[in-house]
Design an enzyme around this catalytic site. Structure first.
Site, PDB file in Angstrom:
ATOM      1  N   ARG A  32       0.927  -1.129   0.040  1.00  0.00           N
ATOM      2  CA  ARG A  32      -0.072  -0.126   0.098  1.00  0.00           C
ATOM      3  C   ARG A  32       0.768   1.327   0.041  1.00  0.00           C
ATOM      4  O   ARG A  32       0.439   2.347  -0.595  1.00  0.00           O
ATOM      5  CB  ARG A  32      -0.867  -0.077   1.064  1.00  0.00           C
ATOM      6  CG  ARG A  32      -2.000  -1.246   1.026  1.00  0.00           C
ATOM      7  CD  ARG A  32      -2.910  -0.938   2.217  1.00  0.00           C
ATOM      8  NE  ARG A  32      -3.930  -2.099   2.201  1.00  0.00           N
ATOM      9  CZ  ARG A  32      -4.817  -2.280   3.021  1.00  0.00           C
ATOM     10  NH1 ARG A  32      -5.071  -1.530   4.110  1.00  0.00           N
ATOM     11  NH2 ARG A  32      -6.007  -3.246   2.836  1.00  0.00           N
ATOM     12  N   ASP A 140     -15.068   9.527   9.628  1.00  0.00           N
ATOM     13  CA  ASP A 140     -14.049   8.712   9.455  1.00  0.00           C
ATOM     14  C   ASP A 140     -12.723   9.208   9.651  1.00  0.00           C
ATOM     15  O   ASP A 140     -12.629  10.354   9.562  1.00  0.00           O
ATOM     16  CB  ASP A 140     -13.952   7.885   7.925  1.00  0.00           C
ATOM     17  CG  ASP A 140     -13.458   6.630   8.033  1.00  0.00           C
ATOM     18  OD1 ASP A 140     -14.180   5.676   8.118  1.00  0.00           O
ATOM     19  OD2 ASP A 140     -12.196   6.600   7.652  1.00  0.00           O
TER      20      ASP A 140
END
Length: 276
Positions: A32, A140
């Site tokens: 990632r 979030d």
């Protein structure tokens, strides 16, 4: 990535975001981080590590680092039993005379599928006269997913999980079929707000009379003390009698949290006693 930089990243993420990154997930993390390495035109993960911790760019890069390591797995109407409970148990018990509006919070909203699913279910009940008005807050830690959520545009394959009646009512299909996407209707998007929030923070800038909190499938990334601390803070934002819903894999996470009693394996209710 060197052992030293891997451990520094893992410790930083656990400390600030609560997510544990053990050695078994090192390959996933490195995969990632290569996205950011390329975006910064760096030639190796070690160079990215030096960029973070030795060249003084951590503050600017941290938001991108969080976007890389958070999983952000979400689906519309995921764990449908919770939406049955919402319709059959929670809303009827909370819809007392004089209650004009319900406040509902998706506390790990990701790209917004959960928040919009809640809004669809609540709106359908309100339209049918079976529920009051509502507002939904989605929060979030990742700024990238919040941008997606605010736009409300999703691939058709993802929207297939929305029940047909609700999909016809609340989703606009792209005119060009080749785009294979749809968008949540403006009327529903206006009832859902999205805001950045880190569950690891000591305090949350959210009302303390929320009726229902969904915090599902994020606690599994936290250790037990962090789970309890997060759920205790979330419970402090519930009105007496309000509900806290966790994921099926987190069914025991809420046990022992002050002020919460367990109604079902994944559903907790705030008692009328004051929280500490």
């Amino acid at each position: 990535m060197s052992d030293r930089h891997f451990r520094a990243v893992a410790d930083l993420i656990q400390d600030r975001v609560g997510i544990q990154i053990p050695d078994t997930k090192r390959t996933m993390l490195e995969g990632r981080l290569r996205k950011r390495m390329r975006a910064l035109d760096l030639d190796s993960l070690d160079a990215y590590g030096r960029h973070l911790f030795e060249a003084g760019h951590l503050a600017d890069e941290f938001v991108h680092l969080v976007d890389c390591v958070t999983t952000n797995k979400t689906d519309f109407f995921r764990e449908p039993a919770h939406f049955d409970c919402l319709r059959d148990e929670m809303v009827p018990r909370l819809s007392r005379p004089g209650r004009a509006i319900l406040k509902v919070w998706s506390a790990a909203a990701s790209t917004g599928a959960e928040a919009y699913s809640l809004a669809m279910a609540l709106d359908a009940m309100a339209v049918d006269g079976a529920g009051p008005g509502y507002v939904v807050l989605g929060t979030d830690v990742s700024m990238e997913v919040l941008r997606v959520a605010s736009a409300g545009i999703y691939p058709t394959a993802m929207l297939d999980a929305v029940p047909p009646l609700l999909r016809r009512r609340y989703v606009m299909t792209a005119r060009d079929p080749a785009r294979a996407e749809g968008r949540i209707v403006p009327e529903l998007r206006r009832r859902v707000r999205f805001r950045h929030l880190n569950l690891m923070d000591d305090a949350y800038p959210v009302d303390r009379d929320v009726d229902i909190v969904f915090c599902r499938n994020v606690l599994i990334y936290f250790d037990k003390p962090t789970q309890k601390a997060v759920l205790t803070r979330l419970a402090g934002h519930l009105r007496p009698g309000g509900y806290l819903v966790v994921g099926h894999s987190e069914s025991m996470a809420g046990t022992g949290v002050p002020g919460l009693i367990q109604d079902a394996s994944t559903v907790f209710r705030r008692t009328k006693d004051p929280l500490p």
